[in-house]
Scaffold this active site. Sequence first.
Site, PDB file in Angstrom:
ATOM      1  CG  HIS A  79       2.599  21.885   2.335  1.00  0.00           C
ATOM      2  ND1 HIS A  79       2.346  21.009   1.298  1.00  0.00           N
ATOM      3  CD2 HIS A  79       3.899  21.690   2.661  1.00  0.00           C
ATOM      4  CE1 HIS A  79       3.452  20.339   1.002  1.00  0.00           C
ATOM      5  NE2 HIS A  79       4.398  20.719   1.820  1.00  0.00           N
ATOM      6  CG  ASP A 103       7.147  19.865  -1.021  1.00  0.00           C
ATOM      7  OD1 ASP A 103       6.489  20.894  -0.768  1.00  0.00           O
ATOM      8  OD2 ASP A 103       7.483  19.060  -0.122  1.00  0.00           O
ATOM      9  N   GLY A 155      21.047  23.767   5.033  1.00  0.00           N
ATOM     10  CA  GLY A 155      20.261  24.651   5.885  1.00  0.00           C
ATOM     11  C   GLY A 155      20.928  24.936   7.226  1.00  0.00           C
ATOM     12  CG  ASP A 172       8.477  21.512   4.704  1.00  0.00           C
ATOM     13  OD1 ASP A 172       8.233  20.361   5.083  1.00  0.00           O
ATOM     14  OD2 ASP A 172       8.046  21.996   3.645  1.00  0.00           O
ATOM     15  CB  SER A 173      13.445  18.583   7.896  1.00  0.00           C
ATOM     16  OG  SER A 173      12.882  17.911   9.003  1.00  0.00           O
ATOM     17  N   PRO A 179      19.888  13.258   5.152  1.00  0.00           N
ATOM     18  CG  PRO A 179      19.021  14.162   3.173  1.00  0.00           C
ATOM     19  CD  PRO A 179      19.293  12.873   3.859  1.00  0.00           C
TER      20      PRO A 179
END
Lengths: 296, 296
Positions: A79, A103, A155, A172-173, A179
């Site tokens: 992150h 998240d 998105g 941030d996949s 998906p």
Amino acid sequence: MLLPGLLSGTKGVLSDLMELWFTENQTNDLKLSCRITRTLHREKTEFQDLAVVDTVEYGRMLVLDGAIQTTVKDEFVYHEMIAHVPMLAHPAPEKVLVIGGGDGGTVREILKHPGVREVTLVEIDRRVIEVSRDLLPETSCGLGDPRVNIRIEDGIKYVKETRRAYDVIIVDSSDPIGPAVGLFSYDFYKAVFEALADDGMFVAQTESPFLNQNLIRQVYADISKAFPVAKLYLAPVPTYPGGLWSFTAGSKVYDPAEPRDVGEKRPEDLETRYYTREVHRAAFVLPPFVAELLRP
Amino acid sequence: MLLPGLLSGTKGVLSDLMELWFTENQTNDLKLSCRITRTLHREKTEFQDLAVVDTVEYGRMLVLDGAIQTTVKDEFVYHEMIAHVPMLAHPAPEKVLVIGGGDGGTVREILKHPGVREVTLVEIDRRVIEVSRDLLPETSCGLGDPRVNIRIEDGIKYVKETRRAYDVIIVDSSDPIGPAVGLFSYDFYKAVFEALADDGMFVAQTESPFLNQNLIRQVYADISKAFPVAKLYLAPVPTYPGGLWSFTAGSKVYDPAEPRDVGEKRPEDLETRYYTREVHRAAFVLPPFVAELLRP
């Protein structure tokens, strides 16, 4: 479901009589297994299989379609590196878009930058956000911030309908199956370019340089076609396949590899456990086996 | 043992009917599993359980006491980084000592430096060398070089009997359990200091910064006590626990973080897949969560 009290002996320590393990099939030929104490949540959402487990080694862990997304113990590396690299390479990011990242860990890092006015989080699966807010408070803690605008939608569709609106876009996949598959395509990168301001910058997570070399090659070629500047950088993530992870940045003007001091914004003022000004630059120093993936 | 021919279908492809996996218990609470096609070798030597397996993901793999030592696919990172960092930070290494490293990968990298006159390999377990020469030719290929002097004996004893003899000493050991435990001690580092020339440098592999923090703290404190200069550096090794590995250098004079060009010796002349001059420097850029392990 067992009650916690029934699991403990007189000293509150779980017995070794029952072994519980979560195993991720990292590839067809590679598995990582983590001892867990319990499953906190498991459901089939509209989009994917969603679970939260408590692991002994890495703390609480979010799992989507069987793949580890984030753990309390190692999420700081991923992150911090997906957020602070573009946020500091851009001189003054005020409006930021995060695709995926339900998240909340990427949003939490973005909010550490005092110049940020608005963060839009576009997550396709409402349940990822709800379960993270409930069970991963350390990661999701920024999602209630008044600067954060959460949208539950696709998105790709959101980006295609957006023009010159964001200073920084972060993808941030999850992995390019299920998906997230459309987030790894030239058409999407072109749309991201259009959704960025004239000096905008974007970063996407782009998998393992040891195990996903063809993907990295393709993504880098596509981002290079869509943006005047494309650069790849690396950071270690112990719970991701291969342990080393790649991120690819596309930029209209600024060099993603160079942190910029503008006004009061300095890398040294961030509270971080992985990112620093020097780590930012070092992450772009590529070993030859990675650099050669990027040659046209 | 099955004959290879019996394992193949008409197209020479193994069927999926039989699954074979090798699993390493990386910690009590973490396992890495690799699909294998077969076990090439397995024995109990005088010192340890020694195996060579063919894995699908990482190629041929050497395993000691259940722990992955080296794989054909990822060994280049570890061997290049444990060898070229001290070999290039020292201005003119001619005599080099390797403790452990019976697979030969570290020796192979050392021999890429034209100034090297003599490499002594001290490996406690003769069978590691013999089996590596037989089954890991890509890794062990330097062991027959006339500059290489192989000694089958206890590395601790050898170092304690040696005075001011080596320019560079590399401790390429297994984990600090079993035969390698004495290689992670202050007494041993003091003996290494005495075995080095007046401007000598040494490097040891020092485990994972995510999973072995107490060990890294202790080893760094001990090496700092034994040497005027101590520095830690990092490199990714997918098949080692946590995926990120640490090395600690102790030096009498030279800065281990700085590659030196002396005469014809330049980092750019090395054939490498991970190491470069810039990678050398970047490996010493430590994220805060690692840097804080080194504070006294």
